[in-house]
Write a protein that holds these residues in place. Sequence first.
Motif, PDB file in Angstrom:
ATOM      1  N   SER A   7     -10.727   2.357  -0.196  1.00  0.00           N
ATOM      2  CA  SER A   7      -9.310   2.035  -0.142  1.00  0.00           C
ATOM      3  C   SER A   7      -9.105   0.613   0.403  1.00  0.00           C
ATOM      4  O   SER A   7      -8.229  -0.112  -0.073  1.00  0.00           O
ATOM      5  CB  SER A   7      -8.581   3.150   0.599  1.00  0.00           C
ATOM      6  OG  SER A   7      -7.811   2.705   1.632  1.00  0.00           O
ATOM      7  N   VAL A   8      -9.943   0.176   1.359  1.00  0.00           N
ATOM      8  CA  VAL A   8      -9.882  -1.223   1.824  1.00  0.00           C
ATOM      9  C   VAL A   8     -10.202  -2.148   0.643  1.00  0.00           C
ATOM     10  O   VAL A   8      -9.500  -3.135   0.388  1.00  0.00           O
ATOM     11  CB  VAL A   8     -10.878  -1.485   2.983  1.00  0.00           C
ATOM     12  CG1 VAL A   8     -10.902  -2.966   3.361  1.00  0.00           C
ATOM     13  CG2 VAL A   8     -10.541  -0.635   4.206  1.00  0.00           C
ATOM     14  N   PHE A  67     -12.497   5.671   2.773  1.00  0.00           N
ATOM     15  CA  PHE A  67     -11.795   4.666   3.570  1.00  0.00           C
ATOM     16  C   PHE A  67     -12.137   3.265   3.051  1.00  0.00           C
ATOM     17  O   PHE A  67     -11.254   2.466   2.752  1.00  0.00           O
ATOM     18  CB  PHE A  67     -12.161   4.789   5.053  1.00  0.00           C
ATOM     19  CG  PHE A  67     -11.745   3.607   5.875  1.00  0.00           C
ATOM     20  CD1 PHE A  67     -10.440   3.495   6.349  1.00  0.00           C
ATOM     21  CD2 PHE A  67     -12.637   2.572   6.162  1.00  0.00           C
ATOM     22  CE1 PHE A  67     -10.046   2.382   7.087  1.00  0.00           C
ATOM     23  CE2 PHE A  67     -12.245   1.458   6.897  1.00  0.00           C
ATOM     24  CZ  PHE A  67     -10.939   1.369   7.353  1.00  0.00           C
ATOM     25  N   MET A 108       0.814  -1.220   0.000  1.00  0.00           N
ATOM     26  CA  MET A 108       0.000   0.000   0.000  1.00  0.00           C
ATOM     27  C   MET A 108       0.847   1.269   0.000  1.00  0.00           C
ATOM     28  O   MET A 108       0.306   2.370  -0.162  1.00  0.00           O
ATOM     29  CB  MET A 108      -0.923  -0.006   1.228  1.00  0.00           C
ATOM     30  CG  MET A 108      -1.952  -1.132   1.188  1.00  0.00           C
ATOM     31  SD  MET A 108      -2.686  -1.470   2.811  1.00  0.00           S
ATOM     32  CE  MET A 108      -3.559   0.059   3.097  1.00  0.00           C
ATOM     33  N   CYS A 111      -5.237   1.227   6.343  1.00  0.00           N
ATOM     34  CA  CYS A 111      -6.003   2.238   5.596  1.00  0.00           C
ATOM     35  C   CYS A 111      -6.315   3.451   6.467  1.00  0.00           C
ATOM     36  O   CYS A 111      -6.517   4.550   5.953  1.00  0.00           O
ATOM     37  CB  CYS A 111      -7.304   1.636   5.053  1.00  0.00           C
ATOM     38  SG  CYS A 111      -7.026   0.592   3.612  1.00  0.00           S
ATOM     39  N   GLU A 130      -4.168   6.728   6.134  1.00  0.00           N
ATOM     40  CA  GLU A 130      -4.619   7.778   5.205  1.00  0.00           C
ATOM     41  C   GLU A 130      -5.961   8.376   5.616  1.00  0.00           C
ATOM     42  O   GLU A 130      -6.188   9.561   5.454  1.00  0.00           O
ATOM     43  CB  GLU A 130      -4.773   7.184   3.802  1.00  0.00           C
ATOM     44  CG  GLU A 130      -3.472   6.901   3.117  1.00  0.00           C
ATOM     45  CD  GLU A 130      -3.193   7.881   1.979  1.00  0.00           C
ATOM     46  OE1 GLU A 130      -4.136   8.575   1.554  1.00  0.00           O
ATOM     47  OE2 GLU A 130      -2.036   7.937   1.542  1.00  0.00           O
ATOM     48  N   HIS A 131      -6.855   7.523   6.084  1.00  0.00           N
ATOM     49  CA  HIS A 131      -8.221   7.972   6.406  1.00  0.00           C
ATOM     50  C   HIS A 131      -8.495   7.701   7.888  1.00  0.00           C
ATOM     51  O   HIS A 131      -8.634   6.543   8.278  1.00  0.00           O
ATOM     52  CB  HIS A 131      -9.256   7.211   5.580  1.00  0.00           C
ATOM     53  CG  HIS A 131      -8.970   7.197   4.114  1.00  0.00           C
ATOM     54  ND1 HIS A 131      -9.381   8.198   3.268  1.00  0.00           N
ATOM     55  CD2 HIS A 131      -8.307   6.301   3.346  1.00  0.00           C
ATOM     56  CE1 HIS A 131      -8.973   7.912   2.036  1.00  0.00           C
ATOM     57  NE2 HIS A 131      -8.328   6.767   2.057  1.00  0.00           N
ATOM     58  N   HIS A 170      -7.349  -3.004   7.142  1.00  0.00           N
ATOM     59  CA  HIS A 170      -8.267  -2.007   7.711  1.00  0.00           C
ATOM     60  C   HIS A 170      -7.476  -0.950   8.503  1.00  0.00           C
ATOM     61  O   HIS A 170      -7.625   0.248   8.275  1.00  0.00           O
ATOM     62  CB  HIS A 170      -9.280  -2.734   8.613  1.00  0.00           C
ATOM     63  CG  HIS A 170     -10.281  -1.845   9.276  1.00  0.00           C
ATOM     64  ND1 HIS A 170     -11.638  -1.993   9.103  1.00  0.00           N
ATOM     65  CD2 HIS A 170     -10.146  -0.796  10.115  1.00  0.00           C
ATOM     66  CE1 HIS A 170     -12.270  -1.073   9.797  1.00  0.00           C
ATOM     67  NE2 HIS A 170     -11.389  -0.332  10.429  1.00  0.00           N
TER      68      HIS A 170
END
Length: 220
Positions: A195-196, A192, A133, A181, A184-185, A178
Amino acid sequence: MIVPKQVIRTKRKSIALIINSSGELIVRAPYVVGDSEIRAFVEKKQMWIKKKCSAVKAFDEKHLSMTIAAGETLVFLGNEYIIDILDGKQIVLDGNKILIPDDKNSKEMVVDWLREKAIILLLKRTDKYAKVMGVEPGRIKISEAKTRWGSCSYNNNLSFAWRLVMCPYSVIDYVVVHELCHIEHKNHSKDFWLSVKSILPTYTEQKNWLKTNRKLMEMI
Ligand SMILES: [Zn+2]
């Protein structure tokens, strides 16, 4: 007769019966339906309610408190292993069996063993997904939590419950992704979850698995 623990009125159109994870009956009903109508409905559905409640309780008895004894089971990485107690110093996996030394502190030994496996695995998976990521987590802590599988602090320090080691690999990965992520969020916004999803397209399966198996994680 099993009576509702709680009646929740909502904008819904029909009465729904829910058996919660403690084996209690919760009724969801439309605003317009009166108490006597709910009572009649609950009475009519007693067979179903009793069946559901006893299923929840039977599951609890089997899983809620783990006993370390020959023939009992231990869940590790989503698989059930049959416990065998023998002379020896170490815990060993052998096919579908887990061999545990005959010791008065066997439960502590099992917990230590699980925790150790969890640390190795969670650090590895976090490292792998952080690279995939392109994110950099801060410190990684393995916690004793029983209700929270992971967290990400404001400073991007991550925390994971060692009890996650009882879940299948895919579920462990979901919790890792989770929390990564959240670097970033710092919320559960649409972005969010997108992105997951970009990392684990079928994450809802694992998310649901955690919900239905919450009890399993409280057993040790
Ligand atoms: Zn979260």
